[in-house]
Design a protein around this motif. Structure first.
Motif, PDB file in Angstrom:
ATOM      1  N   LEU A 251      -1.005  12.945 -15.600  1.00  0.00           N
ATOM      2  CA  LEU A 251      -1.322  13.499 -14.279  1.00  0.00           C
ATOM      3  C   LEU A 251      -2.516  14.444 -14.375  1.00  0.00           C
ATOM      4  CD1 LEU A 251       2.331  13.994 -13.013  1.00  0.00           C
ATOM      5  CD2 LEU A 251       0.576  12.589 -11.894  1.00  0.00           C
ATOM      6  N   GLY A 252      -2.594  15.216 -15.435  1.00  0.00           N
ATOM      7  CA  GLY A 252      -3.748  16.105 -15.624  1.00  0.00           C
ATOM      8  C   GLY A 252      -5.047  15.326 -15.785  1.00  0.00           C
ATOM      9  N   LEU A 253      -5.004  14.280 -16.586  1.00  0.00           N
ATOM     10  CA  LEU A 253      -6.196  13.452 -16.792  1.00  0.00           C
ATOM     11  C   LEU A 253      -6.607  12.748 -15.500  1.00  0.00           C
ATOM     12  CD1 LEU A 253      -5.236  12.043 -20.307  1.00  0.00           C
ATOM     13  CD2 LEU A 253      -7.358  13.280 -19.793  1.00  0.00           C
ATOM     14  N   MET A 254      -5.618  12.251 -14.763  1.00  0.00           N
ATOM     15  CA  MET A 254      -5.923  11.602 -13.480  1.00  0.00           C
ATOM     16  C   MET A 254      -6.509  12.603 -12.498  1.00  0.00           C
ATOM     17  SD  MET A 254      -2.816   8.981 -12.526  1.00  0.00           S
ATOM     18  CE  MET A 254      -3.561   8.720 -10.900  1.00  0.00           C
ATOM     19  N   ASP A 255      -5.935  13.805 -12.472  1.00  0.00           N
ATOM     20  CA  ASP A 255      -6.400  14.814 -11.522  1.00  0.00           C
ATOM     21  C   ASP A 255      -7.861  15.188 -11.795  1.00  0.00           C
ATOM     22  OD1 ASP A 255      -5.054  16.272  -9.271  1.00  0.00           O
ATOM     23  OD2 ASP A 255      -6.030  17.975 -10.275  1.00  0.00           O
TER      24      ASP A 255
ATOM     25  N   MET B  33       4.675  17.962  -8.386  1.00  0.00           N
ATOM     26  CA  MET B  33       3.347  17.390  -8.116  1.00  0.00           C
ATOM     27  C   MET B  33       2.346  18.417  -7.588  1.00  0.00           C
ATOM     28  SD  MET B  33       3.586  14.296  -9.197  1.00  0.00           S
ATOM     29  CE  MET B  33       2.216  13.372  -8.472  1.00  0.00           C
ATOM     30  N   GLY B  34       2.822  19.630  -7.272  1.00  0.00           N
ATOM     31  CA  GLY B  34       1.968  20.673  -6.703  1.00  0.00           C
ATOM     32  C   GLY B  34       0.643  20.888  -7.434  1.00  0.00           C
ATOM     33  N   PRO B  35       0.656  20.946  -8.776  1.00  0.00           N
ATOM     34  CA  PRO B  35      -0.594  21.226  -9.492  1.00  0.00           C
ATOM     35  C   PRO B  35      -1.659  20.121  -9.366  1.00  0.00           C
ATOM     36  CG  PRO B  35       1.333  21.539 -10.928  1.00  0.00           C
ATOM     37  CD  PRO B  35       1.816  20.880  -9.685  1.00  0.00           C
ATOM     38  N   TYR B  36      -1.281  18.974  -8.889  1.00  0.00           N
ATOM     39  CA  TYR B  36      -2.203  17.831  -8.947  1.00  0.00           C
ATOM     40  C   TYR B  36      -2.740  17.500  -7.557  1.00  0.00           C
ATOM     41  CZ  TYR B  36       0.456  17.792 -13.247  1.00  0.00           C
ATOM     42  OH  TYR B  36       1.088  18.185 -14.412  1.00  0.00           O
ATOM     43  N   GLN B  37      -3.557  18.396  -7.039  1.00  0.00           N
ATOM     44  CA  GLN B  37      -4.047  18.276  -5.659  1.00  0.00           C
ATOM     45  C   GLN B  37      -4.960  17.068  -5.480  1.00  0.00           C
ATOM     46  OE1 GLN B  37      -3.219  20.121  -2.874  1.00  0.00           O
ATOM     47  NE2 GLN B  37      -1.596  20.927  -4.206  1.00  0.00           N
ATOM     48  N   ASN B  38      -5.754  16.766  -6.499  1.00  0.00           N
ATOM     49  CA  ASN B  38      -6.655  15.613  -6.375  1.00  0.00           C
ATOM     50  C   ASN B  38      -5.881  14.297  -6.382  1.00  0.00           C
ATOM     51  OD1 ASN B  38      -9.093  17.229  -6.414  1.00  0.00           O
ATOM     52  ND2 ASN B  38      -8.664  17.543  -8.589  1.00  0.00           N
ATOM     53  N   VAL B  39      -4.816  14.270  -7.161  1.00  0.00           N
ATOM     54  CA  VAL B  39      -3.947  13.089  -7.162  1.00  0.00           C
ATOM     55  C   VAL B  39      -3.291  12.936  -5.796  1.00  0.00           C
ATOM     56  CG1 VAL B  39      -1.845  12.087  -8.155  1.00  0.00           C
ATOM     57  CG2 VAL B  39      -3.537  13.161  -9.661  1.00  0.00           C
ATOM     58  N   GLN B  40      -2.860  14.038  -5.230  1.00  0.00           N
ATOM     59  CA  GLN B  40      -2.213  13.972  -3.915  1.00  0.00           C
ATOM     60  C   GLN B  40      -3.194  13.504  -2.833  1.00  0.00           C
ATOM     61  OE1 GLN B  40       0.705  16.771  -2.640  1.00  0.00           O
ATOM     62  NE2 GLN B  40       0.900  17.686  -4.672  1.00  0.00           N
ATOM     63  N   ALA B  41      -4.432  13.991  -2.913  1.00  0.00           N
ATOM     64  CA  ALA B  41      -5.432  13.569  -1.919  1.00  0.00           C
ATOM     65  C   ALA B  41      -5.725  12.066  -2.064  1.00  0.00           C
ATOM     66  CB  ALA B  41      -6.711  14.385  -2.085  1.00  0.00           C
ATOM     67  N   TRP B  42      -5.764  11.619  -3.310  1.00  0.00           N
ATOM     68  CA  TRP B  42      -5.979  10.188  -3.579  1.00  0.00           C
ATOM     69  C   TRP B  42      -4.817   9.356  -3.010  1.00  0.00           C
ATOM     70  CZ3 TRP B  42      -2.806   7.669  -7.426  1.00  0.00           C
ATOM     71  CH2 TRP B  42      -3.196   6.366  -7.762  1.00  0.00           C
ATOM     72  N   MET B  43      -3.588   9.851  -3.171  1.00  0.00           N
ATOM     73  CA  MET B  43      -2.441   9.113  -2.629  1.00  0.00           C
ATOM     74  C   MET B  43      -2.517   9.049  -1.105  1.00  0.00           C
ATOM     75  SD  MET B  43       0.770   9.714  -5.192  1.00  0.00           S
ATOM     76  CE  MET B  43       0.970  11.484  -5.110  1.00  0.00           C
ATOM     77  N   GLN B  44      -3.016  10.124  -0.488  1.00  0.00           N
ATOM     78  CA  GLN B  44      -3.186  10.086   0.973  1.00  0.00           C
ATOM     79  C   GLN B  44      -4.222   9.033   1.370  1.00  0.00           C
ATOM     80  OE1 GLN B  44      -1.327  11.154   3.194  1.00  0.00           O
ATOM     81  NE2 GLN B  44      -0.078  12.562   1.989  1.00  0.00           N
ATOM     82  N   ARG B  45      -5.282   8.916   0.576  1.00  0.00           N
ATOM     83  CA  ARG B  45      -6.285   7.891   0.884  1.00  0.00           C
ATOM     84  C   ARG B  45      -5.691   6.489   0.784  1.00  0.00           C
ATOM     85  NH1 ARG B  45      -9.543  11.709  -1.740  1.00  0.00           N
ATOM     86  NH2 ARG B  45      -9.522  10.755  -3.797  1.00  0.00           N
ATOM     87  N   ILE B  46      -4.831   6.300  -0.209  1.00  0.00           N
ATOM     88  CA  ILE B  46      -4.181   4.981  -0.351  1.00  0.00           C
ATOM     89  C   ILE B  46      -3.281   4.705   0.851  1.00  0.00           C
ATOM     90  CG2 ILE B  46      -2.518   3.647  -1.717  1.00  0.00           C
ATOM     91  CD1 ILE B  46      -3.700   4.983  -4.208  1.00  0.00           C
ATOM     92  N   ARG B  47      -2.516   5.715   1.242  1.00  0.00           N
ATOM     93  CA  ARG B  47      -1.637   5.547   2.406  1.00  0.00           C
ATOM     94  C   ARG B  47      -2.396   5.178   3.671  1.00  0.00           C
ATOM     95  NH1 ARG B  47       1.126   9.511   0.081  1.00  0.00           N
ATOM     96  NH2 ARG B  47       3.326   9.049  -0.332  1.00  0.00           N
ATOM     97  N   ALA B  48      -3.652   5.609   3.732  1.00  0.00           N
ATOM     98  CA  ALA B  48      -4.456   5.365   4.936  1.00  0.00           C
ATOM     99  C   ALA B  48      -5.117   3.987   4.926  1.00  0.00           C
ATOM    100  CB  ALA B  48      -5.515   6.464   5.073  1.00  0.00           C
ATOM    101  N   LEU B  49      -4.976   3.248   3.836  1.00  0.00           N
ATOM    102  CA  LEU B  49      -5.589   1.913   3.777  1.00  0.00           C
ATOM    103  C   LEU B  49      -4.877   0.969   4.742  1.00  0.00           C
ATOM    104  CD1 LEU B  49      -6.007   1.491  -0.110  1.00  0.00           C
ATOM    105  CD2 LEU B  49      -7.847   1.846   1.550  1.00  0.00           C
ATOM    106  N   GLN B  50      -5.667   0.113   5.374  1.00  0.00           N
ATOM    107  CA  GLN B  50      -5.080  -0.834   6.324  1.00  0.00           C
ATOM    108  C   GLN B  50      -4.092  -1.773   5.630  1.00  0.00           C
ATOM    109  OE1 GLN B  50      -7.952  -2.982   8.582  1.00  0.00           O
ATOM    110  NE2 GLN B  50      -6.411  -3.855   9.960  1.00  0.00           N
ATOM    111  N   GLY B  51      -2.904  -1.857   6.194  1.00  0.00           N
ATOM    112  CA  GLY B  51      -1.894  -2.750   5.651  1.00  0.00           C
ATOM    113  C   GLY B  51      -0.941  -2.065   4.682  1.00  0.00           C
ATOM    114  N   PHE B  52      -1.212  -0.786   4.352  1.00  0.00           N
ATOM    115  CA  PHE B  52      -0.373  -0.070   3.379  1.00  0.00           C
ATOM    116  C   PHE B  52       1.114  -0.195   3.722  1.00  0.00           C
ATOM    117  CE2 PHE B  52       2.168   3.591   2.158  1.00  0.00           C
ATOM    118  CZ  PHE B  52       1.928   3.636   0.795  1.00  0.00           C
ATOM    119  N   LYS B  53       1.903  -0.346   2.684  1.00  0.00           N
ATOM    120  CA  LYS B  53       3.346  -0.496   2.830  1.00  0.00           C
ATOM    121  C   LYS B  53       4.019   0.404   1.791  1.00  0.00           C
ATOM    122  CE  LYS B  53       6.307  -4.586   3.241  1.00  0.00           C
ATOM    123  NZ  LYS B  53       6.284  -6.046   3.094  1.00  0.00           N
TER     124      LYS B  53
END
Lengths: 202, 202
Positions: free
Chosen positions: A133-137, A172-192
Protein backbone atom coordinates in the motif's frame (compact mmCIF):
# COMPACT_ATOMS: atom_id res chain seq x y z
CA UNK A 1 -18.83 -17.29 -22.78
CA UNK A 2 -18.93 -18.75 -19.27
CA UNK A 3 -17.21 -17.63 -16.09
CA UNK A 4 -17.02 -20.21 -13.32
CA UNK A 5 -17.39 -17.87 -10.43
CA UNK A 6 -17.60 -17.28 -6.68
CA UNK A 7 -19.32 -14.06 -5.67
CA UNK A 8 -17.11 -13.44 -2.61
CA UNK A 9 -13.82 -14.01 -4.50
CA UNK A 10 -11.75 -10.95 -5.35
CA UNK A 11 -10.06 -12.94 -8.10
CA UNK A 12 -13.41 -13.66 -9.75
CA UNK A 13 -14.37 -10.01 -9.24
CA UNK A 14 -11.32 -8.95 -11.28
CA UNK A 15 -12.97 -10.60 -14.30
CA UNK A 16 -16.53 -9.47 -13.52
CA UNK A 17 -15.29 -5.89 -13.08
CA UNK A 18 -13.45 -5.88 -16.40
CA UNK A 19 -16.40 -7.42 -18.21
CA UNK A 20 -18.65 -4.70 -16.78
CA UNK A 21 -16.24 -1.90 -17.75
CA UNK A 22 -15.62 -3.24 -21.25
CA UNK A 23 -19.25 -4.25 -21.78
CA UNK A 24 -18.54 -7.94 -22.32
CA UNK A 25 -21.33 -10.37 -21.60
CA UNK A 26 -20.51 -13.29 -19.30
CA UNK A 27 -22.67 -16.18 -18.23
CA UNK A 28 -21.86 -16.70 -14.56
CA UNK A 29 -21.84 -20.23 -13.15
CA UNK A 30 -21.54 -20.25 -9.36
CA UNK A 31 -19.09 -22.84 -8.01
CA UNK A 32 -19.88 -24.07 -4.51
CA UNK A 33 -16.45 -23.96 -2.85
CA UNK A 34 -17.88 -24.76 0.60
CA UNK A 35 -19.18 -28.05 -0.78
CA UNK A 36 -15.78 -28.68 -2.43
CA UNK A 37 -17.21 -28.45 -5.94
CA UNK A 38 -13.93 -26.92 -7.22
CA UNK A 39 -12.16 -30.18 -6.32
CA UNK A 40 -14.74 -32.43 -7.98
CA UNK A 41 -14.24 -34.27 -11.27
CA UNK A 42 -16.09 -31.78 -13.47
CA UNK A 43 -14.25 -28.69 -12.27
CA UNK A 44 -10.90 -30.46 -12.03
CA UNK A 45 -11.14 -31.40 -15.69
CA UNK A 46 -11.55 -27.69 -16.49
CA UNK A 47 -8.86 -26.56 -14.06
CA UNK A 48 -6.52 -29.07 -12.37
CA UNK A 49 -5.42 -26.24 -10.05
CA UNK A 50 -8.91 -26.45 -8.47
CA UNK A 51 -9.37 -22.70 -8.30
CA UNK A 52 -11.78 -20.12 -9.65
CA UNK A 53 -12.14 -18.07 -11.80
CA UNK A 54 -12.19 -20.23 -14.92
CA UNK A 55 -13.24 -18.82 -18.28
CA UNK A 56 -14.68 -21.00 -21.02
CA UNK A 57 -15.04 -19.40 -24.44
CA UNK A 58 -15.86 -21.99 -27.06
CA UNK A 59 -13.09 -24.59 -26.87
CA UNK A 60 -10.75 -22.28 -24.95
CA UNK A 61 -10.46 -22.78 -21.20
CA UNK A 62 -8.36 -20.38 -19.13
CA UNK A 63 -7.56 -20.26 -15.42
CA UNK A 64 -5.93 -17.39 -13.48
CA UNK A 65 -7.62 -13.99 -13.34
CA UNK A 66 -4.67 -12.15 -14.90
CA UNK A 67 -4.56 -14.54 -17.87
CA UNK A 68 -8.30 -14.16 -18.35
CA UNK A 69 -7.96 -10.35 -18.32
CA UNK A 70 -5.20 -10.45 -20.96
CA UNK A 71 -7.31 -12.73 -23.13
CA UNK A 72 -10.59 -10.83 -22.79
CA UNK A 73 -8.95 -7.46 -23.38
CA UNK A 74 -6.96 -8.71 -26.35
CA UNK A 75 -9.91 -10.50 -27.90
CA UNK A 76 -12.86 -8.25 -26.99
CA UNK A 77 -11.66 -5.12 -25.17
CA UNK A 78 -9.18 -3.80 -27.67
CA UNK A 79 -6.22 -1.55 -27.11
CA UNK A 80 -8.07 0.66 -24.65
CA UNK A 81 -7.45 -1.83 -21.84
CA UNK A 82 -4.41 -3.82 -22.99
CA UNK A 83 -2.14 -1.68 -25.15
CA UNK A 84 -0.42 -3.15 -28.17
CA UNK A 85 2.90 -1.30 -27.71
CA UNK A 86 5.58 -3.38 -26.04
CA UNK A 87 6.65 -0.74 -23.51
CA UNK A 88 3.07 -0.16 -22.39
CA UNK A 89 2.43 -3.91 -22.13
CA UNK A 90 5.54 -4.05 -19.95
CA UNK A 91 4.18 -1.28 -17.73
CA UNK A 92 0.82 -3.02 -17.35
CA UNK A 93 2.50 -6.38 -16.81
CA UNK A 94 4.41 -5.00 -13.80
CA UNK A 95 1.06 -4.62 -12.05
CA UNK A 96 -0.33 -7.95 -13.22
CA UNK A 97 2.65 -9.52 -11.45
CA UNK A 98 1.95 -7.44 -8.35
CA UNK A 99 -1.67 -8.63 -8.45
CA UNK A 100 -0.61 -12.29 -8.83
CA UNK A 101 2.11 -12.18 -6.18
CA UNK A 102 2.35 -9.32 -3.68
CA UNK A 103 -1.36 -8.57 -3.45
CA UNK A 104 -2.30 -12.24 -3.25
CA UNK A 105 0.14 -12.76 -0.37
CA UNK A 106 -0.63 -9.35 1.18
CA UNK A 107 -4.18 -7.95 1.32
CA UNK A 108 -5.88 -11.03 -0.17
CA UNK A 109 -4.18 -13.29 2.39
CA UNK A 110 -4.96 -10.84 5.24
CA UNK A 111 -8.64 -10.96 4.26
CA UNK A 112 -8.57 -14.78 4.18
CA UNK A 113 -7.03 -14.82 7.64
CA UNK A 114 -9.19 -12.11 9.23
CA UNK A 115 -12.56 -12.59 7.55
CA UNK A 116 -12.47 -16.32 6.83
CA UNK A 117 -10.17 -17.46 9.67
CA UNK A 118 -7.85 -19.25 7.24
CA UNK A 119 -4.83 -20.92 8.81
CA UNK A 120 -2.09 -18.48 7.82
CA UNK A 121 0.25 -15.88 9.30
CA UNK A 122 -2.04 -12.85 9.55
CA UNK A 123 0.69 -10.56 10.91
CA UNK A 124 2.95 -11.37 7.96
CA UNK A 125 0.11 -10.80 5.49
CA UNK A 126 -0.71 -7.44 7.08
CA UNK A 127 2.94 -6.36 7.12
CA UNK A 128 3.26 -7.27 3.44
CA UNK A 129 0.06 -5.35 2.75
CA UNK A 130 1.39 -2.17 4.35
CA UNK A 131 4.52 -2.33 2.21
CA UNK A 132 2.46 -2.72 -0.98
CA UNK A 133 0.00 0.00 0.00
CA UNK A 134 2.89 2.37 0.72
CA UNK A 135 4.52 1.66 -2.62
CA UNK A 136 1.20 2.05 -4.44
CA UNK A 137 0.47 5.30 -2.62
CA UNK A 138 3.83 6.77 -3.63
CA UNK A 139 3.28 5.67 -7.24
CA UNK A 140 -0.23 7.12 -7.33
CA UNK A 141 1.01 10.43 -5.92
CA UNK A 142 2.56 10.97 -9.36
CA UNK A 143 0.16 9.04 -11.61
CA UNK A 144 -3.60 9.01 -12.10
CA UNK A 145 -3.56 5.38 -13.21
CA UNK A 146 -1.23 2.46 -12.50
CA UNK A 147 0.22 2.15 -16.02
CA UNK A 148 0.13 3.47 -19.57
CA UNK A 149 -1.44 6.79 -18.51
CA UNK A 150 -4.96 5.43 -18.67
CA UNK A 151 -7.23 2.84 -17.07
CA UNK A 152 -6.10 -0.64 -18.11
CA UNK A 153 -6.47 -4.24 -17.01
CA UNK A 154 -3.88 -3.34 -14.35
CA UNK A 155 -6.69 -1.50 -12.53
CA UNK A 156 -8.99 -4.54 -12.81
CA UNK A 157 -6.28 -6.87 -11.45
CA UNK A 158 -5.17 -4.63 -8.56
CA UNK A 159 -8.32 -2.85 -7.39
CA UNK A 160 -10.36 -5.78 -6.01
CA UNK A 161 -8.14 -6.85 -3.10
CA UNK A 162 -7.09 -3.25 -2.39
CA UNK A 163 -10.75 -2.30 -2.12
CA UNK A 164 -11.31 -5.31 0.15
CA UNK A 165 -8.16 -4.72 2.24
CA UNK A 166 -10.16 -3.27 5.15
CA UNK A 167 -11.70 -6.75 5.58
CA UNK A 168 -8.16 -7.95 6.34
CA UNK A 169 -7.94 -5.50 9.23
CA UNK A 170 -5.99 -2.86 7.34
CA UNK A 171 -6.44 0.82 8.13
CA UNK A 172 -6.68 2.67 4.81
CA UNK A 173 -6.50 6.22 6.22
CA UNK A 174 -2.76 6.70 5.54
CA UNK A 175 -3.14 5.89 1.85
CA UNK A 176 -4.90 8.96 0.48
CA UNK A 177 -3.57 8.56 -3.05
CA UNK A 178 -4.78 4.98 -3.17
CA UNK A 179 -8.19 6.12 -1.98
CA UNK A 180 -8.36 8.85 -4.62
CA UNK A 181 -7.41 6.28 -7.27
CA UNK A 182 -10.19 3.96 -6.06
CA UNK A 183 -12.65 6.84 -6.40
CA UNK A 184 -11.50 7.35 -9.98
CA UNK A 185 -12.12 3.67 -10.69
CA UNK A 186 -15.58 3.87 -9.16
CA UNK A 187 -16.36 6.77 -11.48
CA UNK A 188 -15.55 4.77 -14.63
CA UNK A 189 -18.53 4.09 -16.85
CA UNK A 190 -19.94 0.64 -16.23
CA UNK A 191 -18.22 0.18 -12.84
CA UNK A 192 -19.69 -2.62 -10.77
CA UNK A 193 -19.02 -3.35 -7.08
CA UNK A 194 -18.98 -6.62 -5.13
CA UNK A 195 -19.94 -7.34 -1.51
CA UNK A 196 -17.40 -5.61 0.76
CA UNK A 197 -16.00 -3.30 -1.87
CA UNK A 198 -17.77 -0.25 -0.44
CA UNK A 199 -16.49 -0.67 3.11
CA UNK A 200 -14.59 1.87 5.23
CA UNK A 201 -11.75 3.51 3.31
CA UNK A 202 -12.19 1.20 0.35
CA UNK B 1 20.21 -1.63 -22.91
CA UNK B 2 21.15 -2.28 -19.29
CA UNK B 3 20.11 -5.05 -16.93
CA UNK B 4 20.71 -4.38 -13.24
CA UNK B 5 21.56 -7.88 -12.23
CA UNK B 6 22.54 -10.35 -9.54
CA UNK B 7 24.22 -13.50 -10.81
CA UNK B 8 22.71 -15.80 -8.17
CA UNK B 9 19.15 -14.53 -8.67
CA UNK B 10 16.74 -16.79 -10.53
CA UNK B 11 14.61 -13.75 -11.35
CA UNK B 12 17.55 -12.04 -13.05
CA UNK B 13 18.37 -15.31 -14.80
CA UNK B 14 14.87 -15.31 -16.35
CA UNK B 15 15.93 -12.20 -18.29
CA UNK B 16 19.47 -13.34 -19.05
CA UNK B 17 18.14 -16.67 -20.34
CA UNK B 18 15.61 -15.04 -22.64
CA UNK B 19 18.19 -12.56 -23.94
CA UNK B 20 20.52 -15.48 -24.73
CA UNK B 21 17.77 -17.48 -26.49
CA UNK B 22 16.48 -14.50 -28.48
CA UNK B 23 19.94 -13.15 -29.19
CA UNK B 24 19.39 -9.80 -27.48
CA UNK B 25 22.43 -7.95 -26.20
CA UNK B 26 22.31 -6.77 -22.59
CA UNK B 27 24.86 -4.77 -20.66
CA UNK B 28 24.90 -6.35 -17.21
CA UNK B 29 25.43 -4.13 -14.16
CA UNK B 30 25.97 -6.16 -10.99
CA UNK B 31 24.05 -4.86 -7.97
CA UNK B 32 25.68 -5.65 -4.63
CA UNK B 33 22.71 -6.84 -2.58
CA UNK B 34 24.91 -7.93 0.34
CA UNK B 35 26.09 -4.35 0.70
CA UNK B 36 22.47 -3.15 0.45
CA UNK B 37 23.05 -1.37 -2.85
CA UNK B 38 19.49 -2.18 -3.98
CA UNK B 39 18.17 -0.03 -1.13
CA UNK B 40 20.46 2.93 -1.85
CA UNK B 41 19.35 6.20 -3.44
CA UNK B 42 20.52 5.39 -6.97
CA UNK B 43 18.78 2.02 -7.25
CA UNK B 44 15.71 3.16 -5.35
CA UNK B 45 15.18 5.93 -7.89
CA UNK B 46 15.17 3.27 -10.62
CA UNK B 47 13.01 0.84 -8.65
CA UNK B 48 11.28 1.91 -5.42
CA UNK B 49 10.53 -1.79 -4.77
CA UNK B 50 14.29 -2.23 -4.17
CA UNK B 51 14.53 -5.46 -6.14
CA UNK B 52 16.41 -6.76 -9.15
CA UNK B 53 16.16 -7.31 -12.07
CA UNK B 54 15.64 -3.81 -13.46
CA UNK B 55 15.83 -3.13 -17.19
CA UNK B 56 16.76 0.27 -18.58
CA UNK B 57 16.26 0.77 -22.32
CA UNK B 58 16.66 4.42 -23.24
CA UNK B 59 14.17 6.31 -21.06
CA UNK B 60 12.18 3.20 -20.24
CA UNK B 61 12.74 1.58 -16.85
CA UNK B 62 10.99 -1.68 -15.97
CA UNK B 63 11.02 -3.80 -12.83
CA UNK B 64 9.70 -7.37 -12.44
CA UNK B 65 11.14 -10.21 -14.51
CA UNK B 66 7.81 -11.12 -16.10
CA UNK B 67 7.21 -7.53 -17.23
CA UNK B 68 10.71 -7.34 -18.65
CA UNK B 69 10.13 -10.58 -20.59
CA UNK B 70 6.87 -9.27 -22.08
CA UNK B 71 8.60 -6.04 -23.10
CA UNK B 72 11.73 -7.61 -24.56
CA UNK B 73 9.79 -10.25 -26.48
CA UNK B 74 7.26 -7.72 -27.78
CA UNK B 75 9.93 -5.19 -28.75
CA UNK B 76 12.84 -7.39 -29.86
CA UNK B 77 11.87 -11.07 -29.78
CA UNK B 78 8.85 -11.02 -32.02
CA UNK B 79 5.92 -13.41 -32.07
CA UNK B 80 8.11 -16.45 -31.66
CA UNK B 81 8.29 -15.90 -27.89
CA UNK B 82 5.21 -13.82 -27.10
CA UNK B 83 2.40 -14.61 -29.50
CA UNK B 84 0.15 -11.86 -30.81
CA UNK B 85 -3.10 -13.86 -30.68
CA UNK B 86 -5.21 -13.19 -27.61
CA UNK B 87 -5.87 -16.84 -26.74
CA UNK B 88 -2.16 -17.69 -26.93
CA UNK B 89 -1.24 -14.64 -24.85
CA UNK B 90 -3.77 -15.88 -22.30
CA UNK B 91 -2.13 -19.33 -22.28
CA UNK B 92 1.33 -17.85 -21.79
CA UNK B 93 0.03 -15.42 -19.16
CA UNK B 94 -1.24 -18.31 -17.03
CA UNK B 95 2.37 -19.35 -16.56
CA UNK B 96 3.69 -15.83 -16.03
CA UNK B 97 1.28 -15.65 -13.08
CA UNK B 98 2.51 -19.02 -11.82
CA UNK B 99 6.09 -17.72 -12.07
CA UNK B 100 5.21 -14.51 -10.19
CA UNK B 101 3.15 -16.19 -7.49
CA UNK B 102 3.27 -19.95 -6.92
CA UNK B 103 6.89 -20.48 -7.97
CA UNK B 104 8.10 -17.43 -6.05
CA UNK B 105 6.40 -18.70 -2.87
CA UNK B 106 7.25 -22.34 -3.62
CA UNK B 107 10.63 -23.38 -5.03
CA UNK B 108 12.18 -19.87 -4.98
CA UNK B 109 11.24 -19.45 -1.31
CA UNK B 110 12.46 -22.98 -0.46
CA UNK B 111 15.83 -22.12 -2.02
CA UNK B 112 16.01 -18.87 -0.02
CA UNK B 113 15.28 -20.78 3.15
CA UNK B 114 17.53 -23.77 2.53
CA UNK B 115 20.48 -22.26 0.67
CA UNK B 116 20.51 -18.74 2.11
CA UNK B 117 18.96 -19.45 5.54
CA UNK B 118 16.29 -16.78 5.03
CA UNK B 119 13.80 -16.42 7.87
CA UNK B 120 10.75 -18.09 6.36
CA UNK B 121 8.63 -21.24 6.69
CA UNK B 122 10.72 -23.79 4.76
CA UNK B 123 8.21 -26.61 5.25
CA UNK B 124 5.42 -24.50 3.79
CA UNK B 125 7.59 -23.46 0.83
CA UNK B 126 8.52 -27.11 0.16
CA UNK B 127 4.90 -28.28 0.42
CA UNK B 128 3.85 -25.57 -2.02
CA UNK B 129 6.69 -26.61 -4.32
CA UNK B 130 5.51 -30.22 -4.43
CA UNK B 131 2.01 -29.15 -5.39
CA UNK B 132 3.35 -26.97 -8.23
CA UNK B 133 5.76 -29.63 -9.45
CA UNK B 134 2.97 -32.20 -9.47
CA UNK B 135 0.68 -29.91 -11.46
CA UNK B 136 3.48 -29.05 -13.89
CA UNK B 137 4.38 -32.71 -14.30
CA UNK B 138 0.78 -33.63 -15.17
CA UNK B 139 0.59 -30.73 -17.65
CA UNK B 140 3.90 -31.68 -19.27
CA UNK B 141 2.78 -35.30 -19.62
CA UNK B 142 0.48 -34.00 -22.37
CA UNK B 143 2.42 -31.03 -23.70
CA UNK B 144 5.97 -30.50 -24.92
CA UNK B 145 5.93 -26.85 -23.86
CA UNK B 146 4.02 -24.91 -21.21
CA UNK B 147 1.87 -22.88 -23.58
CA UNK B 148 1.08 -22.06 -27.19
CA UNK B 149 2.60 -25.33 -28.47
CA UNK B 150 6.09 -23.88 -28.65
CA UNK B 151 8.83 -22.41 -26.47
CA UNK B 152 7.72 -19.00 -25.21
CA UNK B 153 8.57 -16.53 -22.46
CA UNK B 154 6.58 -18.88 -20.20
CA UNK B 155 9.60 -21.21 -20.34
CA UNK B 156 11.98 -18.36 -19.43
CA UNK B 157 9.80 -17.31 -16.49
CA UNK B 158 9.20 -20.80 -15.08
CA UNK B 159 12.39 -22.74 -15.79
CA UNK B 160 14.89 -20.87 -13.54
CA UNK B 161 13.44 -21.67 -10.10
CA UNK B 162 12.35 -25.15 -11.21
CA UNK B 163 15.91 -25.86 -12.32
CA UNK B 164 17.15 -24.52 -8.97
CA UNK B 165 14.52 -26.32 -6.90
CA UNK B 166 17.01 -28.98 -5.72
CA UNK B 167 18.82 -26.17 -3.88
CA UNK B 168 15.63 -25.79 -1.85
CA UNK B 169 15.88 -29.42 -0.74
CA UNK B 170 13.40 -30.77 -3.26
CA UNK B 171 13.76 -34.26 -4.68
CA UNK B 172 13.15 -34.01 -8.42
CA UNK B 173 13.04 -37.77 -9.13
CA UNK B 174 9.24 -38.06 -9.13
CA UNK B 175 8.84 -35.37 -11.79
CA UNK B 176 10.04 -37.11 -14.93
CA UNK B 177 7.99 -34.97 -17.31
CA UNK B 178 9.38 -31.82 -15.74
CA UNK B 179 12.89 -33.19 -16.14
CA UNK B 180 12.29 -34.05 -19.80
CA UNK B 181 10.94 -30.53 -20.37
CA UNK B 182 14.07 -29.07 -18.75
CA UNK B 183 16.18 -31.13 -21.13
CA UNK B 184 14.24 -29.72 -24.06
CA UNK B 185 14.94 -26.21 -22.81
CA UNK B 186 18.64 -26.98 -22.41
CA UNK B 187 18.69 -28.12 -26.03
CA UNK B 188 17.34 -24.80 -27.35
CA UNK B 189 19.78 -22.84 -29.46
CA UNK B 190 21.54 -20.17 -27.40
CA UNK B 191 20.63 -21.72 -24.02
CA UNK B 192 22.71 -20.39 -21.15
CA UNK B 193 22.92 -21.79 -17.62
CA UNK B 194 23.53 -20.08 -14.27
CA UNK B 195 25.31 -21.35 -11.15
CA UNK B 196 23.24 -24.18 -9.66
CA UNK B 197 21.13 -24.83 -12.73
CA UNK B 198 22.97 -28.03 -13.58
CA UNK B 199 22.53 -29.66 -10.19
CA UNK B 200 20.99 -33.07 -9.40
CA UNK B 201 17.71 -33.63 -11.19
CA UNK B 202 17.62 -30.07 -12.49
Amino acid sequence: MTLYDLDGSGNCYKVRLFAALADIELELVAVDLRAGEHKGEAMRSLNPWCEVPILKDGNLVLRDAQAILVYLAGRYGGEAWWPGEAHLQGEVMQWLSVAANEIQHGPAAARLGKKFAADLDLNLAQARSKRILGLMDAHLAKHQWLAAGRPSIAECAVFPYIGLAWEGGLEMGPYQNVQAWMQRIRALQGFKAMPGINGPGS
